[in-house]
Design a protein around this motif. Structure first.
Motif, PDB file in Angstrom:
ATOM      1  N   VAL A  32      -6.482  68.382  21.024  1.00 10.55           N
ATOM      2  CA  VAL A  32      -6.577  68.950  22.366  1.00 10.55           C
ATOM      3  C   VAL A  32      -7.759  68.311  23.083  1.00 10.55           C
ATOM      4  O   VAL A  32      -8.853  68.223  22.530  1.00 10.55           O
ATOM      5  N   TYR A  33      -7.491  67.873  24.313  1.00 11.25           N
ATOM      6  CA  TYR A  33      -8.511  67.223  25.130  1.00 11.25           C
ATOM      7  C   TYR A  33      -8.747  68.026  26.398  1.00 11.25           C
ATOM      8  O   TYR A  33      -7.840  68.683  26.910  1.00 11.25           O
ATOM      9  N   LEU A  34      -9.965  67.940  26.915  1.00 13.94           N
ATOM     10  CA  LEU A  34     -10.271  68.514  28.212  1.00 13.94           C
ATOM     11  C   LEU A  34      -9.872  67.501  29.268  1.00 13.94           C
ATOM     12  O   LEU A  34     -10.276  66.335  29.210  1.00 13.94           O
ATOM     13  N   GLY A  35      -9.043  67.934  30.204  1.00 17.17           N
ATOM     14  CA  GLY A  35      -8.588  67.055  31.269  1.00 17.17           C
ATOM     15  C   GLY A  35      -8.708  67.741  32.609  1.00 17.17           C
ATOM     16  O   GLY A  35      -9.333  68.800  32.722  1.00 17.17           O
ATOM     17  N   VAL A  36      -8.107  67.133  33.615  1.00 17.36           N
ATOM     18  CA  VAL A  36      -8.122  67.706  34.958  1.00 17.36           C
ATOM     19  C   VAL A  36      -6.737  67.615  35.587  1.00 17.36           C
ATOM     20  O   VAL A  36      -5.944  66.735  35.262  1.00 17.36           O
ATOM     21  N   ASP A  37      -6.483  68.547  36.507  1.00 17.92           N
ATOM     22  CA  ASP A  37      -5.254  68.514  37.292  1.00 17.92           C
ATOM     23  C   ASP A  37      -5.519  67.726  38.574  1.00 17.92           C
ATOM     24  O   ASP A  37      -6.633  67.210  38.766  1.00 17.92           O
ATOM     25  N   PRO A  38      -4.547  67.606  39.482  1.00 18.89           N
ATOM     26  CA  PRO A  38      -4.755  66.801  40.693  1.00 18.89           C
ATOM     27  C   PRO A  38      -5.911  67.289  41.585  1.00 18.89           C
ATOM     28  O   PRO A  38      -6.500  66.512  42.317  1.00 18.89           O
ATOM     29  N   ALA A  39      -6.259  68.583  41.492  1.00 16.34           N
ATOM     30  CA  ALA A  39      -7.356  69.130  42.293  1.00 16.34           C
ATOM     31  C   ALA A  39      -8.684  69.108  41.536  1.00 16.34           C
ATOM     32  O   ALA A  39      -9.644  69.746  41.954  1.00 16.34           O
ATOM     33  N   ASP A  40      -8.720  68.390  40.412  1.00 17.92           N
ATOM     34  CA  ASP A  40      -9.911  68.283  39.552  1.00 17.92           C
ATOM     35  C   ASP A  40     -10.304  69.596  38.886  1.00 17.92           C
ATOM     36  O   ASP A  40     -11.451  69.778  38.494  1.00 17.92           O
ATOM     37  N   ASN A  41      -9.350  70.513  38.742  1.00 17.80           N
ATOM     38  CA  ASN A  41      -9.589  71.730  37.966  1.00 17.80           C
ATOM     39  C   ASN A  41      -9.426  71.394  36.493  1.00 17.80           C
ATOM     40  O   ASN A  41      -8.519  70.637  36.131  1.00 17.80           O
ATOM     41  N   PRO A  42     -10.262  71.955  35.620  1.00 20.82           N
ATOM     42  CA  PRO A  42     -10.132  71.638  34.194  1.00 20.82           C
ATOM     43  C   PRO A  42      -8.853  72.228  33.591  1.00 20.82           C
ATOM     44  O   PRO A  42      -8.436  73.327  33.961  1.00 20.82           O
ATOM     45  N   VAL A  43      -8.236  71.458  32.707  1.00 20.72           N
ATOM     46  CA  VAL A  43      -7.061  71.900  31.948  1.00 20.72           C
ATOM     47  C   VAL A  43      -7.238  71.442  30.502  1.00 20.72           C
ATOM     48  O   VAL A  43      -8.014  70.539  30.219  1.00 20.72           O
ATOM     49  N   ALA A  44      -6.500  72.071  29.602  1.00 23.08           N
ATOM     50  CA  ALA A  44      -6.451  71.628  28.210  1.00 23.08           C
ATOM     51  C   ALA A  44      -5.160  70.842  28.028  1.00 23.08           C
ATOM     52  O   ALA A  44      -4.086  71.289  28.446  1.00 23.08           O
ATOM     53  N   VAL A  45      -5.270  69.656  27.424  1.00 23.93           N
ATOM     54  CA  VAL A  45      -4.105  68.811  27.199  1.00 23.93           C
ATOM     55  C   VAL A  45      -3.925  68.652  25.690  1.00 23.93           C
ATOM     56  O   VAL A  45      -4.722  67.991  25.030  1.00 23.93           O
ATOM     57  N   LYS A  46      -2.894  69.280  25.166  1.00 23.11           N
ATOM     58  CA  LYS A  46      -2.585  69.193  23.735  1.00 23.11           C
ATOM     59  C   LYS A  46      -1.662  68.000  23.532  1.00 23.11           C
ATOM     60  O   LYS A  46      -0.565  67.957  24.085  1.00 23.11           O
ATOM     61  N   VAL A  47      -2.119  67.034  22.729  1.00 24.57           N
ATOM     62  CA  VAL A  47      -1.350  65.812  22.474  1.00 24.57           C
ATOM     63  C   VAL A  47      -0.776  65.905  21.067  1.00 24.57           C
ATOM     64  O   VAL A  47      -1.517  66.014  20.090  1.00 24.57           O
ATOM     65  N   ILE A  48       0.542  65.878  20.973  1.00 26.20           N
ATOM     66  CA  ILE A  48       1.237  66.015  19.698  1.00 26.20           C
ATOM     67  C   ILE A  48       1.975  64.724  19.395  1.00 26.20           C
ATOM     68  O   ILE A  48       2.856  64.305  20.152  1.00 26.20           O
ATOM     69  N   ASP A  49       1.608  64.097  18.300  1.00 25.57           N
ATOM     70  CA  ASP A  49       2.222  62.834  17.873  1.00 25.57           C
ATOM     71  C   ASP A  49       3.643  63.122  17.394  1.00 25.57           C
ATOM     72  O   ASP A  49       3.847  63.891  16.447  1.00 25.57           O
TER      73      ASP A  49
END
Length: 121
Positions: A32-49
């Protein structure tokens, strides 16, 4: 702003972006990575191989997790924003919770008083 958001975003998926240097957690099949949405709000991005869940059982578990998250809408439950995929990965984009999950809270406090527990449950 969260300190992990200072890293340049080296991955864009759909409307979201994140840095591989901004890991905030991991599991058996994901990071899980900390990312941003188009408005630069923080989101969690879970990357599953996808290679790690090629077994039908694990694919079913992932599908069930996504279905459950789509149905659960409550202020105390992490909100699902998007599910995306590429040839190699699935990406589950959710609300970012600054304080961590219940496991993090329990690790810090060891025990909750009755009112805290009722507020969570």
């Amino acid at each position: 702003m969260h300190e992990l958001l200072i890293h340049p975003h080296d991955k864009k998926i759909g409307n979201y972006s994140f840095s591989f240097q901004a890991s905030i957690g991991n599991g058996s099949f994901s990071i899980v990575y900390l990312g941003v949405d188009p408005a630069d709000n923080p989101v969690a991005v879970k990357v599953i191989d996808k290679k790690k869940i090629n077994h039908e059982y694990y694919a079913g578990l992932l599908n069930n997790e996504i279905k459950a998250m789509k149905k659960l809408v409550h202020k105390n439950i992490v909100r699902l924003f998007d599910v995306l995929h590429t040839n190699n990965n699935f990406y589950i984009v959710t609300e970012f919770c600054e304080g961590g999950d219940l496991a993090v809270v329990m690790a810090k406090k060891k025990m909750l008083d009755v009112n805290e527990a009722l507020g969570i449950f």
